[in-house]
Design an enzyme around this catalytic site. Sequence first.
Site, PDB file in Angstrom:
ATOM      1  N   TRP A   1     -12.182 -37.617 -24.215  1.00 55.54           N
ATOM      2  CA  TRP A   1     -11.895 -38.983 -24.905  1.00 55.54           C
ATOM      3  C   TRP A   1     -11.130 -38.764 -26.024  1.00 55.54           C
ATOM      4  O   TRP A   1     -11.454 -38.009 -27.051  1.00 55.54           O
ATOM      5  CB  TRP A   1     -13.461 -39.316 -25.310  1.00 55.54           C
TER       6      TRP A   1
ATOM      7  N   TYR B   1      -5.850 -46.369 -21.950  1.00 54.22           N
ATOM      8  CA  TYR B   1      -6.823 -46.691 -22.950  1.00 54.22           C
ATOM      9  C   TYR B   1      -6.274 -47.163 -24.316  1.00 54.22           C
ATOM     10  O   TYR B   1      -5.127 -46.653 -24.663  1.00 54.22           O
ATOM     11  CB  TYR B   1      -7.749 -45.323 -23.271  1.00 54.22           C
TER      12      TYR B   1
ATOM     13  N   ASP C   1      -2.372 -42.628 -31.999  1.00 55.32           N
ATOM     14  CA  ASP C   1      -3.770 -41.955 -31.782  1.00 55.32           C
ATOM     15  C   ASP C   1      -3.601 -41.430 -30.397  1.00 55.32           C
ATOM     16  O   ASP C   1      -3.355 -42.199 -29.372  1.00 55.32           O
ATOM     17  CB  ASP C   1      -4.705 -43.215 -31.767  1.00 55.32           C
TER      18      ASP C   1
ATOM     19  N   GLU D   1      -3.305 -39.239 -34.970  1.00 56.06           N
ATOM     20  CA  GLU D   1      -4.584 -39.084 -34.733  1.00 56.06           C
ATOM     21  C   GLU D   1      -5.479 -38.441 -33.561  1.00 56.06           C
ATOM     22  O   GLU D   1      -4.797 -38.635 -32.434  1.00 56.06           O
ATOM     23  CB  GLU D   1      -5.160 -40.446 -35.005  1.00 56.06           C
TER      24      GLU D   1
ATOM     25  N   GLU E   1     -12.965 -39.803 -36.520  1.00 53.24           N
ATOM     26  CA  GLU E   1     -13.899 -41.211 -36.642  1.00 53.24           C
ATOM     27  C   GLU E   1     -15.163 -40.958 -35.724  1.00 53.24           C
ATOM     28  O   GLU E   1     -15.913 -41.981 -35.798  1.00 53.24           O
ATOM     29  CB  GLU E   1     -12.680 -42.165 -35.798  1.00 53.24           C
TER      30      GLU E   1
ATOM     31  N   ARG F   1       0.417 -48.401 -36.248  1.00 57.18           N
ATOM     32  CA  ARG F   1      -0.089 -47.484 -35.281  1.00 57.18           C
ATOM     33  C   ARG F   1       0.504 -48.045 -33.790  1.00 57.18           C
ATOM     34  O   ARG F   1       0.422 -49.178 -33.643  1.00 57.18           O
ATOM     35  CB  ARG F   1      -1.471 -47.585 -35.156  1.00 57.18           C
TER      36      ARG F   1
ATOM     37  N   HIS G   1      -6.046 -40.113 -28.959  1.00 51.85           N
ATOM     38  CA  HIS G   1      -7.502 -39.995 -28.234  1.00 51.85           C
ATOM     39  C   HIS G   1      -7.985 -39.048 -27.709  1.00 51.85           C
ATOM     40  O   HIS G   1      -8.962 -39.039 -26.640  1.00 51.85           O
ATOM     41  CB  HIS G   1      -7.604 -41.542 -27.301  1.00 51.85           C
TER      42      HIS G   1
ATOM     43  N   GLU H   1      -7.324 -48.066 -41.598  1.00 50.78           N
ATOM     44  CA  GLU H   1      -6.876 -48.908 -40.260  1.00 50.78           C
ATOM     45  C   GLU H   1      -7.422 -50.320 -40.141  1.00 50.78           C
ATOM     46  O   GLU H   1      -8.575 -50.441 -40.716  1.00 50.78           O
ATOM     47  CB  GLU H   1      -7.594 -48.044 -39.096  1.00 50.78           C
TER      48      GLU H   1
ATOM     49  N   ARG I   1     -11.067 -39.299 -41.185  1.00 48.31           N
ATOM     50  CA  ARG I   1     -11.133 -40.650 -40.812  1.00 48.31           C
ATOM     51  C   ARG I   1     -12.587 -41.220 -40.432  1.00 48.31           C
ATOM     52  O   ARG I   1     -12.772 -42.019 -39.705  1.00 48.31           O
ATOM     53  CB  ARG I   1     -10.230 -41.086 -39.381  1.00 48.31           C
TER      54      ARG I   1
HETATM   55  O1  KDG Z   1     -15.501 -46.869 -30.170  1.00 46.14           O
HETATM   56  C1  KDG Z   1     -14.444 -46.368 -29.672  1.00 46.14           C
HETATM   57  C2  KDG Z   1     -13.167 -47.207 -30.686  1.00 46.14           C
HETATM   58  O2  KDG Z   1     -13.786 -47.447 -31.920  1.00 46.14           O
HETATM   59  C3  KDG Z   1     -12.317 -46.166 -30.840  1.00 46.14           C
HETATM   60  O3  KDG Z   1     -11.593 -45.829 -29.440  1.00 46.14           O
HETATM   61  C4  KDG Z   1     -11.098 -46.559 -31.527  1.00 46.14           C
HETATM   62  O4  KDG Z   1      -9.765 -44.812 -31.562  1.00 46.14           O
HETATM   63  C5  KDG Z   1     -10.073 -45.878 -32.094  1.00 46.14           C
HETATM   64  C6  KDG Z   1      -9.324 -46.167 -33.383  1.00 46.14           C
HETATM   65  O5  KDG Z   1      -8.511 -45.388 -33.793  1.00 46.14           O
HETATM   66  O6  KDG Z   1      -9.606 -47.294 -33.905  1.00 46.14           O
HETATM   67 MG    MG Z   2      -8.860 -43.495 -32.855  1.00 41.81          MG
END
Ligand code: KDG
Ligand code: MG
Length: 405
Positions: free
Chosen positions: A405, A159, A212, A238, A264, A147, A214, A341, A285
């Site tokens: 987020w 982030y 990712d 992701e 997630e 990733r 986010h 992951e 996920r």
């Molecule tokens: O608690 C938040 C994290 O677990 C997250 O930001 C991690 O996005 C994440 C990932 O794909 O591992």
């Molecule tokens: Mg993630």
Amino acid sequence: MKIKEVRVIVSSPGRNFVTVKIITDTGIYGLGDGTVNGREMAVAAYLEEHVAPCLIGRNAHDIEDIWQYLYKGVYWRKGPITMAAIGAVDMALWDIKGKAAGLPVYQLLGGKSRKAFTLYGHATGNTVEDTLENMAFLVNQGFKAVRLQSAIPGLDGTYGVLGDKKNYFELQSDRPLPPELPWSTLKYFNMIEELFAKARERFGNNIHLCHDVHSRLTPIEAGRLGKLLEPYNLLFLEDAVAAENQESYRIVRDHTTTPQALGEIYNTIWDCKDLIQNQWIDYIRMAATHAGGITAMRRIADFASMYHVRTAPHGAPDLSPICHAAHGHLNMWAPNFGVQEFVGFGTKQSNEVFKYDLKLQDGMVSVGDSPGLGVDFDEQAAKKYPYKRSYLPVSRLEDGTLWSW
Ligand code: KDG
Ligand code: MG
């Protein structure tokens, strides 16, 4: 086999974890993970005050009935705190059943579907070059999927990429309030294609790449990103969009063939039912801790398999090694397993507290034959690491608007 005691231990060996230990009258005990990053004490109180008293005296073998009792039997279904509490109890009960049977949990699920399961490692950096250097490190260890995340030029912090002083999973103990990080979709788009173009140029086409987002984009922006990255053949993108409104992914799907991964932060099958049934996503996920344990993950995997959706469990270090072990057993069994992951096997401190029967080789993990989940938790060692309040950062646009987020 009656449940005699339920212990809830919140410790911080490198970061906070909520651990449940269920002890039976036979002496066999099971372990579960109930960690919800930044809300740990809410799960601990839920378990101690509302769940533990209802478990005493029940037959530890009744995993399904206890799951239904804690889910349907409570007027207030779903939600991250409830489902993490159920997840922790459920994992502990599977651990107990495996120990009682003398079998690893993957055998109870139906046995192995593979010899070992494939991981995707994390490569991040302050520049595209740094990220690719970190990718080279993983490729040299044999990782087959990576990733990639890189800092966004022109933003003061990104982030997941906080340079060498922090990574985004680290405790914020020196800053007891949530840190804030800026976001700019425009600046992000200026960087992202270069990252994947250079990765393909340097590492060729025989390695899987993921990314990712986010949840920072709108559906049409996610469609545009997917299309932009199509030439680089990602395994998946992701969390491109926050999909409380699952219909959003119809727009993403209509605009790109880049595979989509999501889930997630989801807590139940209902959070992803439309996404899966409409085949708007390719990888689900969810994590055993946050989705209600092994019982729930097994149901989700089976449902997903009907729609060609594969599993790719969340593997961040804010899930405890007990959850990672639960994923290991699910990954060995699930016929529609995709990829796991992987951010490492914990820290020096967490390895003092947790033990697990997993082996990493060439970017793949094999699960040992220890009965149950094959994990252990040293309560004495955990006492050295008391809970520390900590938060994930929040995201704001450059004008100060709070962002997704
Ligand atoms: O608690 C938040 C994290 O677990 C997250 O930001 C991690 O996005 C994440 C990932 O794909 O591992
Ligand atoms: Mg993630």
